[in-house]
Design a protein around this motif. Structure first.
Motif, PDB file in Angstrom:
ATOM      1  N   LYS A   1     -17.401  -6.230  10.306  1.00  0.00           N
ATOM      2  CA  LYS A   1     -18.232  -7.452   9.976  1.00  0.00           C
ATOM      3  C   LYS A   1     -19.623  -6.760  10.025  1.00  0.00           C
ATOM      4  N   ALA A   2     -20.469  -6.873   8.939  1.00  0.00           N
ATOM      5  CA  ALA A   2     -21.575  -6.355   8.839  1.00  0.00           C
ATOM      6  C   ALA A   2     -22.712  -7.203   8.262  1.00  0.00           C
ATOM      7  N   GLN A   3     -23.911  -6.754   8.576  1.00  0.00           N
ATOM      8  CA  GLN A   3     -25.126  -7.633   8.094  1.00  0.00           C
ATOM      9  C   GLN A   3     -25.914  -6.867   7.157  1.00  0.00           C
TER      10      GLN A   3
ATOM     11  N   TYR B   1     -20.153   3.602   6.747  1.00  0.00           N
ATOM     12  CA  TYR B   1     -19.559   3.310   7.862  1.00  0.00           C
ATOM     13  C   TYR B   1     -18.729   4.549   8.205  1.00  0.00           C
TER      14      TYR B   1
ATOM     15  N   GLY C   1     -23.434  -3.426  12.001  1.00  0.00           N
ATOM     16  CA  GLY C   1     -22.123  -3.854  11.913  1.00  0.00           C
ATOM     17  C   GLY C   1     -21.422  -3.497  13.103  1.00  0.00           C
TER      18      GLY C   1
END
Length: 501
Positions: free
Chosen positions: A69-71, A165, A81
């Motif tokens: 889940k990232a922004q 990531y 995230g």
């Protein structure tokens, strides 16, 4: 007196030689100086290689499951995230997570329990014991995309998020492999196939292209939106986003959705035509691509030259100004077949995917422009090769810097991009052409299809390539080994008669 005269003569001779060498060093100085060349030669003959490994016969992949889940925080270029990654089985103690770009990692947990991980510049080492049961690592990360024209960066309104990531490390021969070092060119990456579910919150105006299928979109009250993606059996999950893309889409007869997008609308037509041609050629000559999506993206000038990511083929707008831009665009598309569908550990066998992708690009040119254009390209490659000139995109006459090298060596064996292109791309193109002439078209394309069909969805090795060839014509394996393993000065003499007219 005689000794004095002899000494003066010797001293004068030494000064003359020193002056001559100094003049030659200045006149013959390479474009980027003598230091890289001297370092290259020392490393080749005396120094350790980046990976000094025996050939890998059978990989032992982990195939982790990632939930991210990232922004993306807009113009700041920041991605923050949370990630859960589950490894179905852990055969070794400890779990390394490779950090291919600078990022902050904190709040590490194993199966819900906080642990103290060892965080270094290149990896996070999670303290977890080997287990036959699934192990889940949870963490928080922050990745600042540099505002620079790079593979991972935010440049002229376009965010390129590759290796953004922490990525699960690779096991080999009963131990975890060290994250590869980069030399500033090529693909110094090492990763297993993984399965992904990604949720991305982003500014509402941004359009995103990714390694997976977009499965949802939700508008948020603050003008942002939340996108969800899924991807199965990909080497990593990459994303490219921006507000200024023009695009066109089509679906192949086999069902793959192909998107061509560009920051320059005027270029969209020719990029789309090349994409259609390449996808058709590779489907006919190699096999059906098993993935549901493929995106071919033209990014702002200066961003990259050309680069492959899972289900993404990227090139910069200024690529059109170079010699033969069409070749490099369809080369990157070919990586959707070789590197993505049929994977390999790029850092260990860079010649395996690059050589096949580059020869596949010639097959597309042959279909578009005819047999004469194909043969002209082979003739040019041979002239460069025989004279130890490196490959396009370097100008004709640029030295390969290493005249006695081989192709079947790991990334980092050659310290300059000139040698890397020569041995990893150009020599391999000539190898596949030579095999095609030896086998004939029918048997040669059976060999390519055999290798592709038997290895799609897994990590292939040199042994898999040799087996595919042996299944078609066992005697041809010796020819392949000659091209892979023979020192270059000897190889040129061995094969010259098959290329010279």
């Amino acid at each position: 007196m005689r000794r004095g005269k002899r000494f003066l003569k010797l001293y004068s001779l030494m000064l003359t030689m020193l002056a001559t060498l100094t003049i030659l060093a200045v006149v013959l100085r390479p474009v980027d100086g003598w230091v890289p060349l001297l370092k290259q030669q020392y490393t080749l003959h005396f120094g350790p290689q980046v990976l000094n490994l025996h050939p890998l016969a059978t990989p032992t992949p982990t195939e982790p499951v990632y939930e991210i889940k990232a922004q993306f925080h807009g113009d700041s270029g920041l991605i923050s995230g949370q990630m859960n990654v589950t490894v179905p089985e852990l055969r070794l103690d400890g779990l390394p997570l490779y950090l291919y770009v600078p990022m902050q990692v904190y709040g590490v947990k194993v199966n819900g329990t906080a642990v103290k991980a060892q965080v270094s510049e290149g990896q996070v080492l999670v303290p977890v014991k080997k287990s036959t049961a699934p192990q889940t690592v949870t963490l928080t990360f922050r990745t600042q995309l540099p505002k620079a024209p790079s593979r991972t960066g935010y440049w002229q309104g376009v965010a390129t998020a590759s290796y953004w990531y922490p990525i699960v490390g690779v096991e080999r021969d009963g131990e975890w492999m060290k994250r590869p070092a980069t030399l500033g060119f090529g693909d110094p990456y090492l990763m297993d196939l993984g399965n992904y579910r990604v949720e991305l919150t982003t500014p509402g105006a941004f359009k995103w292209y990714s390694s997976g299928v977009q499965t949802g979109e939700q508008k948020l009250e603050d003008g942002r939106k939340m996108l969800t993606f899924q991807a199965q059996k990909v080497r990593n999950f990459a994303m490219v986003g921006g507000a200024g893309f023009a695009e066109t889409k089509y679906r192949t007869e086999e069902g793959m959705l192909v998107t061509v997008a560009s920051v320059a609308k005027a270029d969209l037509g020719r990029a789309a035509a090349l994409t259609r041609s390449a996808v058709k050629t590779y489907t006919q000559r190699i096999g059906t691509n098993p993935y549901p999506v493929l995106s071919v993206l033209e990014l702002p000038a200066g961003t990259i030259y050309a680069h492959e990511l899972p289900n993404l083929a990227l090139f910069a707008q200024d690529l059109w100004e170079y010699d033969d831009p069409e070749h490099w665009i369809v080369h990157e598309i070919a990586h959707a077949w070789f590197y993505n569908a049929v994977g390999n550990y790029e850092v260990e066998t860079p010649w395996l995917d690059e050589g096949l992708a580059d020869y596949a690009a010639l097959l597309d040119m042959e279909r578009r422009e005819g047999a004469g254009a194909y043969q002209a390209r082979i003739n040019d490659a041979w002239k460069r090769f025989a004279n130890n000139y490196t490959y396009s995109p370097y100008p004709y006459g640029t030295s390969n810097r290493v005249k006695t090298g081989k192709s079947a060596v790991p990334y980092g064996t050659y310290q300059t991009s000139q040698a890397h292109y020569y041995y990893t791309y150009q020599r391999m193109v000539l190898m596949y052409h030579d095999l095609r002439k030896l086998l004939g078209d029918e048997a040669f394309f059976k060999f390519l299809k055999q290798y592709y069909l038997k290895n799609a969805g897994r990590t292939a090795t040199r042994a898999d390539l040799e087996k595919a060839l042996a299944d078609i014509e066992p005697k041809a394996v010796g020819r392949l080994k000659m091209w892979l393993d023979t020192p270059n000065d000897e190889l040129i003499g061995n094969v010259a008669g098959r290329f010279q007219k």
